[in-house]
Design a protein around this motif. Sequence first.
Motif, PDB file in Angstrom:
ATOM      1  N   ASN A  98      -4.152   4.474  -9.192  1.00 34.39           N
ATOM      2  CA  ASN A  98      -5.164   3.460  -9.498  1.00 34.39           C
ATOM      3  C   ASN A  98      -6.486   3.724  -8.776  1.00 34.39           C
ATOM      4  O   ASN A  98      -7.281   2.809  -8.556  1.00 34.39           O
ATOM      5  CB  ASN A  98      -4.642   2.077  -9.104  1.00 34.39           C
ATOM      6  N   ILE A  99      -6.731   4.982  -8.448  1.00 35.22           N
ATOM      7  CA  ILE A  99      -7.919   5.291  -7.649  1.00 35.22           C
ATOM      8  C   ILE A  99      -9.211   4.965  -8.401  1.00 35.22           C
ATOM      9  O   ILE A  99     -10.195   4.516  -7.805  1.00 35.22           O
ATOM     10  CB  ILE A  99      -7.908   6.768  -7.192  1.00 35.22           C
ATOM     11  N   PRO A 128       1.491  -1.354 -11.705  1.00 32.95           N
ATOM     12  CA  PRO A 128       2.587  -0.550 -11.147  1.00 32.95           C
ATOM     13  C   PRO A 128       2.415   0.937 -11.458  1.00 32.95           C
ATOM     14  O   PRO A 128       1.829   1.307 -12.476  1.00 32.95           O
ATOM     15  CB  PRO A 128       3.833  -1.116 -11.836  1.00 32.95           C
ATOM     16  N   ALA A 129       2.928   1.767 -10.568  1.00 33.66           N
ATOM     17  CA  ALA A 129       2.882   3.224 -10.747  1.00 33.66           C
ATOM     18  C   ALA A 129       4.014   3.842  -9.938  1.00 33.66           C
ATOM     19  O   ALA A 129       4.496   3.236  -8.972  1.00 33.66           O
ATOM     20  CB  ALA A 129       1.534   3.775 -10.297  1.00 33.66           C
ATOM     21  N   PRO A 130       4.482   5.026 -10.311  1.00 29.74           N
ATOM     22  CA  PRO A 130       5.555   5.691  -9.559  1.00 29.74           C
ATOM     23  C   PRO A 130       5.155   5.948  -8.113  1.00 29.74           C
ATOM     24  O   PRO A 130       3.997   6.267  -7.830  1.00 29.74           O
ATOM     25  CB  PRO A 130       5.761   7.006 -10.316  1.00 29.74           C
ATOM     26  N   ASN A 189       0.832  -1.193   0.000  1.00 27.33           N
ATOM     27  CA  ASN A 189       0.000   0.000   0.000  1.00 27.33           C
ATOM     28  C   ASN A 189       0.874   1.252   0.000  1.00 27.33           C
ATOM     29  O   ASN A 189       1.278   1.746   1.040  1.00 27.33           O
ATOM     30  CB  ASN A 189      -0.920   0.000   1.229  1.00 27.33           C
ATOM     31  N   GLU A 190       1.150   1.736  -1.179  1.00 28.82           N
ATOM     32  CA  GLU A 190       1.967   2.934  -1.348  1.00 28.82           C
ATOM     33  C   GLU A 190       1.068   4.021  -1.919  1.00 28.82           C
ATOM     34  O   GLU A 190       0.239   3.755  -2.788  1.00 28.82           O
ATOM     35  CB  GLU A 190       3.139   2.613  -2.272  1.00 28.82           C
ATOM     36  N   LEU A 235     -12.164   2.494  -7.049  1.00 29.75           N
ATOM     37  CA  LEU A 235     -13.574   2.886  -6.985  1.00 29.75           C
ATOM     38  C   LEU A 235     -14.454   1.932  -7.796  1.00 29.75           C
ATOM     39  O   LEU A 235     -15.587   1.630  -7.414  1.00 29.75           O
ATOM     40  CB  LEU A 235     -13.740   4.313  -7.498  1.00 29.75           C
ATOM     41  N   GLU A 236     -13.925   1.437  -8.906  1.00 28.56           N
ATOM     42  CA  GLU A 236     -14.665   0.460  -9.701  1.00 28.56           C
ATOM     43  C   GLU A 236     -14.827  -0.842  -8.926  1.00 28.56           C
ATOM     44  O   GLU A 236     -15.880  -1.485  -8.952  1.00 28.56           O
ATOM     45  CB  GLU A 236     -13.943   0.215 -11.025  1.00 28.56           C
ATOM     46  N   TYR A 237     -13.762  -1.211  -8.219  1.00 25.52           N
ATOM     47  CA  TYR A 237     -13.816  -2.410  -7.364  1.00 25.52           C
ATOM     48  C   TYR A 237     -14.906  -2.239  -6.303  1.00 25.52           C
ATOM     49  O   TYR A 237     -15.709  -3.149  -6.057  1.00 25.52           O
ATOM     50  CB  TYR A 237     -12.452  -2.614  -6.704  1.00 25.52           C
ATOM     51  N   HIS A 238     -14.940  -1.059  -5.696  1.00 22.06           N
ATOM     52  CA  HIS A 238     -15.963  -0.795  -4.677  1.00 22.06           C
ATOM     53  C   HIS A 238     -17.363  -0.860  -5.280  1.00 22.06           C
ATOM     54  O   HIS A 238     -18.290  -1.417  -4.684  1.00 22.06           O
ATOM     55  CB  HIS A 238     -15.712   0.582  -4.062  1.00 22.06           C
TER      56      HIS A 238
END
Length: 219
Positions: free
Chosen positions: A51-52, A89-91, A43-44, A56-59
């Motif tokens: 990936n917000i 992946p993301a920075p 959790n970074e 939100l789509e998952y929720h």
Amino acid sequence: GKFKSLADFIDRIKDRNLNKKSLEALIKCGALDDLPAGEAGFNERGLMLANIDLLLEYHKERMKDAQNQDSLFVLVGGGASAPSLSLPPAPEASVPDKLLWEKELLGLYVSGHPLDKHKAKLEKLNLSITKIKSEPPKKPEVMVVGIVNAVREILTKNNEPMLFLTISDYTGSIECVVFPSTYQKLRNILTLDACVAVVGKLSKRDGEISLIAEKAKLC
């Protein structure tokens, strides 16, 4: 009970008010940092913010009927089991960004302090704001090193802009007055959230000590 993972947290928040703004605030202030990583990896904040929309789509999917055949997520074990959640992946978020978010949302720094990289130098110079205010040095000029926490610009009677700043370090804060001629030279340096070293003279008015700025540079 405790949340088992980021996926578990989102799955158990049934309130439809979990929108982009509220989830973004939770991520930015570090509220989700210590959740067990689970399927999401780690959790970074930068990863979660990037990936917000996926979160939100998952929720949204978990709010639907458990039998929904059009889910975008893969069910683990079938039945009512929660789908897996994997974030691309993301920075990573930078330390300055994290501190800025914490200050903005919580009013204080949690994961560090903007002055941490200058801590050794400050300890060597012994230049804490609290000490300067409680034991004003006898020399004509003093140097204050800290973060600009507040900025207020006003116009003088001659319609010239001048500045009032609040500069803070680990120990306390001090007001800094920047007269028009000095402000013209330093206006690109003395900005909100900047880490600065300000040289000037101390002034005492109504029992309060302030600093009249003469020179400044970014730390």
